[in-house]
Design a protein around this motif. Structure first.
Motif, PDB file in Angstrom:
ATOM      1  N   TYR A  52      32.346  41.150  38.289  1.00 18.87           N
ATOM      2  CA  TYR A  52      32.689  40.212  37.566  1.00 18.87           C
ATOM      3  C   TYR A  52      31.506  39.169  37.246  1.00 18.87           C
ATOM      4  CZ  TYR A  52      37.111  40.392  40.305  1.00 18.87           C
ATOM      5  OH  TYR A  52      38.262  41.055  40.891  1.00 18.87           O
ATOM      6  N   SER A 245      46.259  37.523  39.641  1.00 15.26           N
ATOM      7  CA  SER A 245      45.108  37.428  40.278  1.00 15.26           C
ATOM      8  C   SER A 245      44.754  36.566  41.107  1.00 15.26           C
ATOM      9  CB  SER A 245      43.985  37.757  38.903  1.00 15.26           C
ATOM     10  OG  SER A 245      44.218  36.214  38.293  1.00 15.26           O
ATOM     11  N   LEU A 269      40.999  35.268  41.332  1.00 13.98           N
ATOM     12  CA  LEU A 269      39.742  35.987  41.306  1.00 13.98           C
ATOM     13  C   LEU A 269      38.748  35.811  40.210  1.00 13.98           C
ATOM     14  CD1 LEU A 269      41.932  39.293  42.315  1.00 13.98           C
ATOM     15  CD2 LEU A 269      40.325  38.105  43.864  1.00 13.98           C
ATOM     16  N   GLN A 375      41.663  44.490  46.374  1.00  9.64           N
ATOM     17  CA  GLN A 375      40.587  44.764  45.204  1.00  9.64           C
ATOM     18  C   GLN A 375      39.504  45.720  45.818  1.00  9.64           C
ATOM     19  OE1 GLN A 375      42.221  43.753  42.807  1.00  9.64           O
ATOM     20  NE2 GLN A 375      43.639  42.563  44.215  1.00  9.64           N
ATOM     21  N   ALA A 386      41.698  43.344  39.953  1.00 13.68           N
ATOM     22  CA  ALA A 386      42.536  42.564  39.334  1.00 13.68           C
ATOM     23  C   ALA A 386      41.591  41.188  38.558  1.00 13.68           C
ATOM     24  CB  ALA A 386      43.545  41.833  40.171  1.00 13.68           C
ATOM     25  N   GLY A 387      41.980  41.022  37.397  1.00 12.80           N
ATOM     26  CA  GLY A 387      41.387  39.675  36.810  1.00 12.80           C
ATOM     27  C   GLY A 387      40.012  40.229  35.925  1.00 12.80           C
ATOM     28  N   TRP A 397      42.889  32.949  29.919  1.00 15.97           N
ATOM     29  CA  TRP A 397      43.461  33.009  31.066  1.00 15.97           C
ATOM     30  C   TRP A 397      44.480  31.463  31.255  1.00 15.97           C
ATOM     31  CZ3 TRP A 397      44.514  36.684  34.662  1.00 15.97           C
ATOM     32  CH2 TRP A 397      43.614  37.444  34.334  1.00 15.97           C
TER      33      TRP A 397
END
Ligand code: FES
Ligand code: FE2
Length: 408
Positions: A52, A245, A269, A375, A386-387, A397
């Motif tokens: 991320y 998420s 997340l 995750q 996820a996310g 989002w």
């Protein structure tokens, strides 16, 4: 011969106080859940978080003076070249390792103080001033390790993960759609309840706190006086949900006039705080989003972006205990008026999970840990967690979070 009676031996038990039980003596050494907490490169959570984007500074932190930042256990140098491009590079110069913290920022990049090698924001070596021209082809092959960065919402974001897995930098509806008179403001001053900018404990202690609505009633509404508003002292009726998420918390509080305060918050997340203001200045959708940045296993900091109507609003929302900001309190006052900092940091540099006793009101914490473990498994199995968003045209989002007043 007279027989001698055999008297059986009966041990004499002294009656006295029962032995003490449950003492601290001989207890096993405490342990923490390394998989969930440790963030260095190559650890399970470190690799999950590296899928991320994370905020690593305010936009103003990337400037003409190199700035050392700590991100997921790595020390990096943040700067902005003379053309306005932010850069994030490994500190040790590719030549012989002097730190670029002492470098000079120029139009095209950052120049090492030791022998003057110049690197652009992607680590390309543009100049080796001591070398004769013959060194040119070699120069072009030298690369200073770097990470991609982007700017959004007044923050600089970095992606420290595998290049082939780089997702889109997310957008959030709460920060995209502004109401009349609102503008965005970014802040990095501390956790909401107050404290220094860098909090000396593991990031998960704060992230889990987001799905712990019961501590609001005790820590923030009675133990140290009213830190937010009196309504927060009412014990809520709480439900928890794992949504796409994150873990969402819905708290209902019956107010004196028969109406109901419906407060929805979320830990999303990878490290998002989607928490409507506990001061309830106005009812409606969540005003700000925060990100917990794990600096290393024992330190984190918070970046927040919110819709505000006056500059400085985010900082003005910081809690006061005994009428003072966290940094103005004496040690005796910290003890008498504990807040989030005291509660979370005193759990230890990394909380001792082996010694916990989770109960029904810790359900959100258990759900968040389960979501994180799912995750970890996804990444281990070669999937996106996820996310993670890859579609550049995906809508922002959207979160349900907010403070809502339900009529009687
Ligand atoms: S160590 Fe950086 S240029 Fe030599
Ligand atoms: Fe709190």
């Amino acid at each position: 011969m007279a027989s001698i009676p055999i008297v059986p031996f009966v041990p004499v038990v002294e009656s006295g106080p029962a032995l003490d039980t449950g003492t601290a003596y001989g207890r096993p050494p405490p342990t923490h859940d390394a998989e969930l907490t440790e963030v260095g490169a190559g650890t399970p959570m470190g690799e999950l978080l590296r899928r991320y984007w994370h905020p690593v500074g305010l936009a103003a932190d990337a400037g003409a003076t190199p700035r050392q930042v700590r991100v997921l256990g790595e020390t990096l140098i943040l700067f902005r070249d003379g053309t306005g491009r932010p850069g994030l590079v490994h500190p040790r110069c590719a030549h012989r390792g002097a730190s670029l913290y002492y470098g000079r920022v120029e139009a095209q990049g950052i120049r090492c103080c030791y022998h003057g090698w110049l690197f652009d924001v992607q680590g390309h070596c543009l100049d080796q001033p001591c070398e004769p021209q013959a060194g040119e082809p070699y120069r072009a092959r030298v690369r200073q390790p770097w990470y991609p960065v982007q700017e959004r919402y007044g923050l600089v974001w970095a992606y420290l993960g595998p290049p082939d897995k780089k997702p889109q930098l997310p957008r959030y509806d709460a920060l995209q759609t502004l109401d009349e008179g609102e503008f965005l403001e970014a802040d990095d001053s501390s956790i909401g309840g107050g404290g220094p900018p860098v909090i000396p404990c593991n990031w998960l202690q704060h992230y889990e706190n987001l799905v712990d609505p019961f501590h609001v009633v005790i820590l923030h509404a009675s133990f140290s006086g009213t830190q937010f508003v009196p309504q927060m002292a009412l014990m809520p009726e709480v439900s928890f949900d794992t949504v796409g998420s994150g873990v969402r918390v819905s708290s209902l509080r019956k107010l004196a006039d028969g109406s109901t305060l419906h407060r929805i918050s979320e830990a999303a997340l990878p490290t998002l705080r989607v928490i409507p203001s506990p001061r309830i200045g106005q009812y409606g959708r969540v005003e700000s989003i925060g990100w917990v940045l794990p600096m290393d296993d024992g330190h984190f900091r918070i970046y927040v972006v919110g819709r505000v109507k006056a500059a400085g609003d985010l900082r003005r929302m910081r809690s006061r205990l005994n009428g003072k900001l966290w940094e103005e309190l004496s040690e005796a006052e910290h003890q008498a008026f504990p807040g989030d900092y005291e509660a979370q940091v005193s759990q230890g540099p990394i909380a001792a999970h082996s010694e916990e006793h989770l109960r029904s009101t810790d359900r959100g914490v258990a759900m968040l840990r389960r979501l994180l473990r799912q995750q970890l498994a996804a990444v281990r199995d070669g999937h996106d967690p996820a996310g993670v968003q890859r579609d550049p045209a995906a809508p922002p989002w959207r979160f349900e979070a907010g403070n809502f007043l339900l009529p009687p």
